[in-house]
Every structure is written in C-alpha cells, then in structure tokens.
Design a protein around this motif. Structure first.
Motif, PDB file in Angstrom:
ATOM      1  N   VAL A  68       0.865  -1.188   0.000  1.00 27.11           N
ATOM      2  CA  VAL A  68       0.000   0.000   0.000  1.00 27.11           C
ATOM      3  C   VAL A  68       0.897   1.232   0.000  1.00 27.11           C
ATOM      4  O   VAL A  68       1.899   1.282   0.716  1.00 27.11           O
ATOM      5  N   GLY A  88      -3.174   0.096  -3.750  1.00 26.66           N
ATOM      6  CA  GLY A  88      -2.585  -1.142  -3.265  1.00 26.66           C
ATOM      7  C   GLY A  88      -2.302  -2.082  -4.418  1.00 26.66           C
ATOM      8  O   GLY A  88      -2.894  -1.963  -5.509  1.00 26.66           O
ATOM      9  N   ILE A 138      -7.530   2.292  -2.383  1.00 22.53           N
ATOM     10  CA  ILE A 138      -7.733   1.838  -1.005  1.00 22.53           C
ATOM     11  C   ILE A 138      -8.802   2.726  -0.345  1.00 22.53           C
ATOM     12  O   ILE A 138      -8.658   3.950  -0.338  1.00 22.53           O
TER      13      ILE A 138
END
Ligand SMILES: [Zn+2]
Ligand SMILES: [Zn+2]
Length: 312
Positions: A68, A88, A138
C-alpha cells in the motif's frame, strides 16, 4: 532506494534471515504503469514457499504482495490514477487479458499470470511499479497498515468463501485459524448471519480468538465436529488436516483448500485416505489459486462495509 532482496533459495532452518537489505535503483514507470511510494507491505506465508523454493521465484526478487502506498509518478498512458492517490497491489501483478481464462473472469488461472514479489519485484522496498489497471484504490477508512493484509489474506479468504458455495444457514468449517481465516470468519458472519461456524485449530490461543470472533464451536484438528459440516476451508500448510476435514463433511459437502503449496512433512497422512469415510457420497475437494482483481476490490468494499463505511 532501499529494498529487501531475496537472492537465492534458502532452507529457513539453516538460514533464518534469507532477505538482504540492499540499495537498488528505484524503478521507473513504463507508459501504462504507475510508480508507488510504499507506505506498508504485509507479510504472507506464501513468501516462505518462495524463499524455500516450493514455489520458485525469479531471482533476485524483491518479495511482498500486499503493498500500500501513494502514487508518485504516472506513465503517459496510465489511466485512472493521479499523483498522491492511495493504492494497493495484491498477488495479481498482471494477466494477459485475452486468453479464455481472462475473458471468462478467471484471470487468476491465466497461463501468463504474473505474481507480485515472485515473478516481478514487489513491495518490500521504498518504491514499486505496476500497470495501472492492476492497482486498486484503497478505501480511506483503512490506514496503510490495516489495508495491506486485506489485499492477500482478505482477498484470498473472500475467494475461498465464494468457492465454498456456502449458503446462509449452512454450517461452515475453518481448518487453521491464521491471517486469512480470522478475516473469513468475520466475512462469513457478515454475509451469512444465520450460518454456524466451527473452527479447527492447533493452538488454544487460536481457538480462543476464534470464539471471540463468533465461532460456535472450536476444537483441535483431530477432534470430530459436533455436527457434519456443509463446507470447510482449509488454510493449513499440512495434509493431515485435509484428511480429517473430509471426515467432518456432510454428504455432498465441499472442502476448499486455500493453500498455494502444501509442505511435505506429513504427506504420509494421505495414505490414510479411505474412500467410503473421506470421499464417497459426492464429497468434493477444490483448491484456490491466486486472486482476481475483482476478488480484491469486492473484499475491500465488503471489509469497509463491515466496519460501517460509508456511514449511513
Ligand atoms: Zn499472500
Ligand atoms: Zn490470460
């Protein structure tokens, strides 16, 4: 940039520190790639299979497939991301996009599947690149370190649960209770609130944790379940739990093996396989291979939903 590099296959018993801290050139994004400045990267059991050679990686390689970070540069043809977006990268680094598997939604089975941190450099580094269509956004509700393990343990757990074919009200079994299974139990309780979950785990600590997360019954791998089970997901690296799980299945039940490789140390357990006790009455065994982008995206949405996001 700084990176942790795997240079050769190692037996972990002989070398418990198989990765080398190194300074290597930072990657530059190709036309359709983005460059990610890594903030967090999860650690996965699959990396032990890479390090010990059960699933040989390209060498040298930077492992890590639960990365990430924020987009630091965008190739001229890369679409969908701006500098600063939080993204990510999971186990799926790329698939061909035009074979039968890819076109039927099973890009995880593509013959040209490339795995992050195995076939190409992954996230144990300050930077990595990925082609834009294989990066996922994300949800803001998760911190970097919360989001990282959702990209593999969570996504593969989601795929296993879908492949189990379980329906609300049926009994689900989980054999092994590690990174993936503790997310699967939460997901199962969210998606199938009337289902009962039984957990088989080696350690009492894991069994207590499973009961805290809602398991109706827990036992050792060798303890028979109080009732026969509709579907069981096995996340252990061993064979004995597979044989034991088959005894606990209902007629027509399904065992899903969520393991990329099994270790060989208890392979003799398979010789105990007894057709009437373990397989007859239409019991099924299915393995889980890799993940698709849709698995990762669907799981991230569900995980956010499970903690009440978006609000209202
Ligand atoms: Zn993994
Ligand atoms: Zn393909």
């Amino acid at each position: 940039m700084k990176a942790m590099v795997l240079n050769r296959i190692n037996a972990l018993k002989e070398n418990p520190h198989p990765l080398t801290a190194a300074t290597v050139p930072a990657p530059e994004p190709d036309d359709n790639e983005i460059l990610i400045q890594i903030a967090a990267c999860g650690v996965c059991h699959t990396e032990l299979d890479e390090i010990e050679g059960r699933m040989p990686p390209r060498l040298p390689v930077i492992p890590g497939h639960q990365a990430v970070g924020c987009v630091a540069a965008v190739g001229p043809d890369a679409k969908g991301f701006d500098i600063g977006d939080r993204v990510g990268v999971g186990w799926i680094f790329s698939a061909c996009g035009h074979c039968e598997a890819c076109l039927s939604g099973n890009e995880n089975l593509c013959a040209d599947f490339l795995a992050t941190g195995r076939d190409v450099n992954g996230g144990y580094a300050e930077y990595m690149t990925v082609s834009a269509p294989f990066a996922v956004k994300i949800p803001e509700v998760f911190s970097d370190s919360e989001a990282a393990p959702l990209l593999c343990a969570g996504a593969i757990g989601y795929r296993s649960l879908m492949l189990s074919g379980i329906k609300d009200g049926q009994i689900l079994g989980l054999t092994g209770f590690g990174a993936s299974a503790h997310l699967v139990i939460k997901l199962a309780r969210h998606l199938y609130p009337d289902s009962t979950v039984f957990v088989f785990a080696r350690s009492e600590k894991e069994r207590i944790f499973a009961r805290e997360l809602g398991a109706a019954w827990t036992g050792d791998i060798l303890t028979p379940a109080p009732q026969k089970i509709d579907a069981i997901i096995d996340t252990t690296p061993a064979w004995r739990p597979v044989v034991e799980a088959l005894v606990n299945l209902k007629p027509g039940g399904r065992l899903v093996i969520n393991a990329i490789r099994k270790e060989g140390s208890d392979k003799e357990a398979l010789q105990k396989l007894d057709y009437p006790a373990h397989l007859w009455l239409e019991k099924e065994i299915k393995s889980v291979a890799n993940v698709t982008r849709a698995d990762i995206q669907s799981f991230l949405v569900l995980a956010a939903e499970m903690i009440g996001y978006p609000p209202g």
